[in-house]
Scaffold this active site. Structure first.
Site: not given
Length: 356
Positions: A155, A179, A181-183
């Site tokens: 994830a 999401h 907060r992901k790259i």
């Protein structure tokens, strides 16, 4: 008033707006061309034959477990320190999540304990590259019998590599999240990567009510509505096209933090030969709760790392996990984004230094 430093900030702008406007103009808002384009870019980035996008990282995990046909009587090994979605996906299919302790320094599952946890009902391991640090994959492969399936919870590991191989291509399947907060983000979204065409077809059916993507309308087995719309795929495509740039920016920010903090707290890193995915920058210190409160009072958003599952009501009484306990008590996620400045890292480091 000092400007607030956000915990995370998605790196999106005009290119993403233009891509969404293109979808609006087409009138094809879901299951259109952008879905396939995003899937091709993901498969290329992960080095797999297929990528199937779905509505969340949790949906990706759920469908991966469903595609393996796991259910009552089956056991799946899950790290005791991870976001609860990893274990939830197993339990929602009727199988049992067997918690295994983690290495308190790396946050990843303790592979020796994985070997000890394998039993006659063990069907799979959901192996998490937590916060983007690649798990020691070859050690995991040798720790379990060949018939035990290895599925990556990647994830937070899009762009990360283990000994040169992209995370998402190591296991039979890899599960990604998009999401904020992901790259790479779609707001909410996920994907399953695999080299196995039968599994890719199963995921495509299951995300679309069980309807086969080709041929006459039929539902051989019940599925779910876990589709990802063209609107959200369009947001991700420009980010995928600059994935290397985004990861390099996160590496730069991580380097600033490490330079300032490595003599004060335990800082994150990848093993030699690996590339960290830098989904988050998570340090460890003894006075974590005090530091968390103080950072927030100074306008610096911070958060605990993630959860020790056996502290949650739904997963209590499943064993003792001292590594997970230690990580849960000490891990602190600092503000982290591609757009962070060196001055912001200075401010965070100075605030954190008071608690060391």
């Amino acid at each position: 008033m000092t400007e607030r430093i956000r915990l995370a900030r998605p790196d999106v702008g005009e290119a993403e707006l233009e891509a969404v406007a293109e979808v609006f103009a087409s009138g094809m808002l879901t299951m259109g061309a952008k879905v396939g384009e995003f899937e091709r870019l993901l498969a290329e980035a992960c080095g797999t034959d297929d990528a199937v996008v779905v509505s969340s990282g949790t949906a990706a995990l759920h469908l991966a477990v469903m595609a393996l046909g796991l259910g009552p009587g089956d056991e799946v090994i899950v790290p005791a320190y991870t976001f609860p979605a990893t274990a939830n996906a197993v339990e929602l299919c009727g199988a049992s999540a067997v918690l295994v302790d983690v290495d308190a320094d790396t946050f990843n599952v303790d592979i020796a304990r994985v070997a000890d946890a394998v039993g006659p009902r063990t069907r799979a391991v959901l192996a998490v590259h937590l916060f983007g640090r690649p798990l020691e994959w070859e050690e995991l492969q040798t720790a379990v019998p060949q018939e035990v399936v290895l599925v990556e919870d990647a994830a937070g590991a899009l762009g990360a590599t283990y000994r040169g191989t992209p995370c998402g291509a190591l296991g039979l399947m890899g599960c990604l999240s998009f999401h904020p907060r992901k790259i790479v983000t779609t707001g909410e979204g996920g994907a399953v990567t695999t080299d196995e065409p039968e599994l890719a077809d199963a995921i495509r059916r299951l995300r679309h009510h069980g309807i086969a993507p080709r041929g006459d309308f039929d539902i051989a087995e019940p599925g779910l509505n876990y589709r990802l719309s063209d609107i959200l795929c369009a947001i991700a495509i420009p980010q995928m096209q600059r994935l290397e740039q985004l990861l390099a920016a996160r590496e730069r920010v991580a380097g600033w933090y490490t330079e300032r903090l490595e003599h004060l707290v335990l800082t994150p890193s990848a093993a030699e030969g690996d590339r960290h995915g830098w989904q988050a920058y998570v340090v460890q210190l003894d006075r974590r709760d005090e530091a968390l409160r103080a950072l927030r009072e100074e306008g610096i958003e911070a958060q605990i790392g993630t959860y020790a599952l056996h502290h949650l009501t739904g997963y209590r009484d499943r064993g003792s996990f001292p590594g997970a306990d230690r990580a849960f008590a000490r891990a602190l996620a600092l503000p982290f984004a591609t757009t962070m400045t060196e001055d912001e890292c200075d401010r965070v480091a100075a605030a954190l230094a008071h608690f060391v």
